[in-house]
Design an enzyme around this catalytic site. Structure first.
Site, PDB file in Angstrom:
ATOM      1  CD  GLU A   1      31.128  -3.400  28.257  1.00  0.00           C
ATOM      2  OE1 GLU A   1      31.328  -2.631  29.196  1.00  0.00           O
ATOM      3  OE2 GLU A   1      30.000  -3.631  27.784  1.00  0.00           O
TER       4      GLU A   1
ATOM      5  N   GLY B   1      19.761  -1.217  29.059  1.00  0.00           N
ATOM      6  CA  GLY B   1      20.593  -0.036  28.774  1.00  0.00           C
ATOM      7  C   GLY B   1      19.876   0.901  27.816  1.00  0.00           C
TER       8      GLY B   1
ATOM      9  CB  THR C   1      21.072  -3.609  22.520  1.00  0.00           C
ATOM     10  OG1 THR C   1      22.450  -3.671  22.939  1.00  0.00           O
ATOM     11  CG2 THR C   1      20.873  -4.652  21.448  1.00  0.00           C
ATOM     12  CB  ILE C   2      24.757   0.654  21.885  1.00  0.00           C
ATOM     13  CG1 ILE C   2      25.332   0.104  23.186  1.00  0.00           C
ATOM     14  CG2 ILE C   2      23.934   1.902  22.111  1.00  0.00           C
ATOM     15  CD1 ILE C   2      26.422   0.987  23.784  1.00  0.00           C
ATOM     16  CG  ASP C   3      26.037  -4.314  23.725  1.00  0.00           C
ATOM     17  OD1 ASP C   3      26.608  -3.214  23.699  1.00  0.00           O
ATOM     18  OD2 ASP C   3      25.894  -4.978  24.771  1.00  0.00           O
TER      19      ASP C   3
ATOM     20  NE  ARG D   1      51.703   9.369  26.281  1.00  0.00           N
ATOM     21  CZ  ARG D   1      51.253  10.457  26.890  1.00  0.00           C
ATOM     22  NH1 ARG D   1      50.094  10.993  26.528  1.00  0.00           N
ATOM     23  NH2 ARG D   1      51.949  11.024  27.847  1.00  0.00           N
TER      24      ARG D   1
ATOM     25  NE  ARG E   1      26.506  -7.199  29.992  1.00  0.00           N
ATOM     26  CZ  ARG E   1      27.104  -7.031  31.170  1.00  0.00           C
ATOM     27  NH1 ARG E   1      27.859  -7.996  31.665  1.00  0.00           N
ATOM     28  NH2 ARG E   1      26.932  -5.932  31.845  1.00  0.00           N
TER      29      ARG E   1
HETATM   30  O1  F6P Z   1      23.251  -1.828  26.776  1.00  0.00           O
HETATM   31  C1  F6P Z   1      24.212  -2.820  26.728  1.00  0.00           C
HETATM   32  C2  F6P Z   1      25.432  -2.320  27.386  1.00  0.00           C
HETATM   33  O2  F6P Z   1      25.756  -1.165  26.712  1.00  0.00           O
HETATM   34  C3  F6P Z   1      26.624  -3.265  27.447  1.00  0.00           C
HETATM   35  O3  F6P Z   1      27.506  -3.161  26.374  1.00  0.00           O
HETATM   36  C4  F6P Z   1      27.275  -2.861  28.730  1.00  0.00           C
HETATM   37  O4  F6P Z   1      27.996  -3.915  29.296  1.00  0.00           O
HETATM   38  C5  F6P Z   1      26.141  -2.488  29.581  1.00  0.00           C
HETATM   39  O5  F6P Z   1      25.156  -1.989  28.724  1.00  0.00           O
HETATM   40  C6  F6P Z   1      26.506  -1.503  30.652  1.00  0.00           C
HETATM   41  O6  F6P Z   1      25.374  -0.868  31.101  1.00  0.00           O
HETATM   42  P1  F6P Z   1      25.141  -0.309  32.563  1.00  0.00           P
HETATM   43  O7  F6P Z   1      26.374   0.414  32.934  1.00  0.00           O
HETATM   44  O8  F6P Z   1      23.955   0.562  32.394  1.00  0.00           O
HETATM   45  O9  F6P Z   1      24.856  -1.485  33.425  1.00  0.00           O
END
Ligand code: F6P
Length: 342
Positions: free
Chosen positions: A223, A10, A126-128, A163, A172
């Protein structure tokens, strides 16, 4: 020396700052040459290369995305993938490779180093924020700021309409973005992959909040969060590293909250907005420090290492330490967030 760079997985705000820093340091300090492989590991497999000069990498500090582009290509899933990477390193007369990426990109680099003797150094991207061995990955701070700003905006509309607004954020395997973003944005409940969703707990907290006269609520859900006893569907779409495509937990949760509380509830999925655009100043500086150190490690021939931030100091750790286990959320931080639930 001649050095190759690739950026995989990503994309992440700050990657261009890493590329710029590696190029500057390598040329100015070591009189080395640098080339970029395009599209993650696809670049060295298919020999897609571009020269990287100081001029070609100028004006990049603020630019999001990656000029080298990216992909989720896994050389170990491609016929003769690892061998082709080595052949193309040789063909381009490269002494070393710097790979910026998350668990998958670094996982591949680790295997290529251990099993094929590839001279490689990694940069945690990674943003994660779920790579082990480093307190922070670059890109994380930018996405947290985006989440916080989004929650500020959701607050005013949630309040106006009485709301419950559920905001689904990335993450992830780890709830770092959800927890940091949720605390910063004043979330009334935060759900993370590290803790299965207990519907009664969420619903109870929202009802309690509304009972004391607060007529709106903001719920943040990562997510990758799962309900208690929930199994991953065998039909899930997966990438080359076997990860299922996520998305949808926010909508499902919103429906349940509305049904159980009787309060009107809507979901917002922030999605790729969290990965796009300019890096924050923190990420620009971190990415620059990482890039300079990655170049230094290569020139010191310290291969198989990943640059890392520990406290305020930069250091390096074995790539294997970074990828052998994920850095999941610090649950002490979650306890701090819980003070504001309900
Ligand atoms: O880069 C990690 C991440 O941002 C996860 O949090 C996410 O699940 C995933 O990438 C989604 O990436 P893509 O839509 O590019 O597969």
């Amino acid at each position: 020396m001649r050095i190759g760079i690739l950026t995989g997985g990503g994309d992440c705000p700050g990657t261009n700052a890493v590329i710029r820093a590696i190029v500057r340091r390598s040329i100015k300090e070591y009189s080395s040459e640098v080339v970029g492989f395009l599209e993650g590991w696809r670049g060295p497999i298919q020999n897609i290369v571009m020269p990287l000069t100081m001029n070609a990498t100028g004006g990049l500090i603020h630019r999001g995305g990656t000029i080298l582009r990216t992909s989720r290509t896994n050389p170990f899933k491609v016929e003769r993938g690892p061998e082709r990477v080595l052949e193309n390193m040789e063909k381009n007369r490269l002494d070393a490779l710097i790979a910026a990426g998350g668990e998958d990109t670094c996982g591949v680099a680790n295997r290529l180093h251990l099993e094929y003797n590839l001279n490689v150094v990694c940069v945690p991207q990674t943003i994660d924020n779920d790579l082990n061995g480093t307190d922070f990955t670059y890109g994380f701070d930018t996405s947290v700021n985006i989440v916080a700003e989004a929650l500020d905006r959701l607050h005013t509309t949630a309040e106006s309409h009485n709301r419950v607004l559920v905001c689904e954020v990335m993450g992830r395997h780890a709830g770092w973005i959800a927890c940091y973003g949720g605390i910063a944005g004043g979330a009334d409940f935060i759900l993370v992959p590290e803790k299965p969703i207990n519907v009664a707990e969420v619903v109870g907290a929202i009802k309690q909040r509304h009972a004391r006269g607060r007529d709106f609520s903001i719920v943040v859900v990562a997510e990758g969060s799962k309900f208690e006893n929930e199994e991953v569907s065998p039909d899930a779409v997966r990438d080359a590293f076997g990860h299922e495509r996520l998305g949808g937990i926010g909508d499902r949760l919103a429906k349940i909250i509305e049904k159980e509380t009787g309060f009107e509830t809507r979901a917002t999925i922030l999605g790729h907005i969290q990965r796009g655009g300019s890096p924050t100043a923190f990420d620009r500086v971190l990415a620059t420090r990482f890039g300079v150190l990655a170049s230094d490690l290569v020139h010191q021939k310290k291969f198989g290492r990943m640059v890392a931030l520990q406290g305020t100091k930069l250091t390096d750790v074995p790539i294997s330490e970074a990828v052998d286990k994920l850095k999941t959320l610090d649950m002490d931080l979650y306890k701090t967030a819980e003070v504001f639930f309900g």
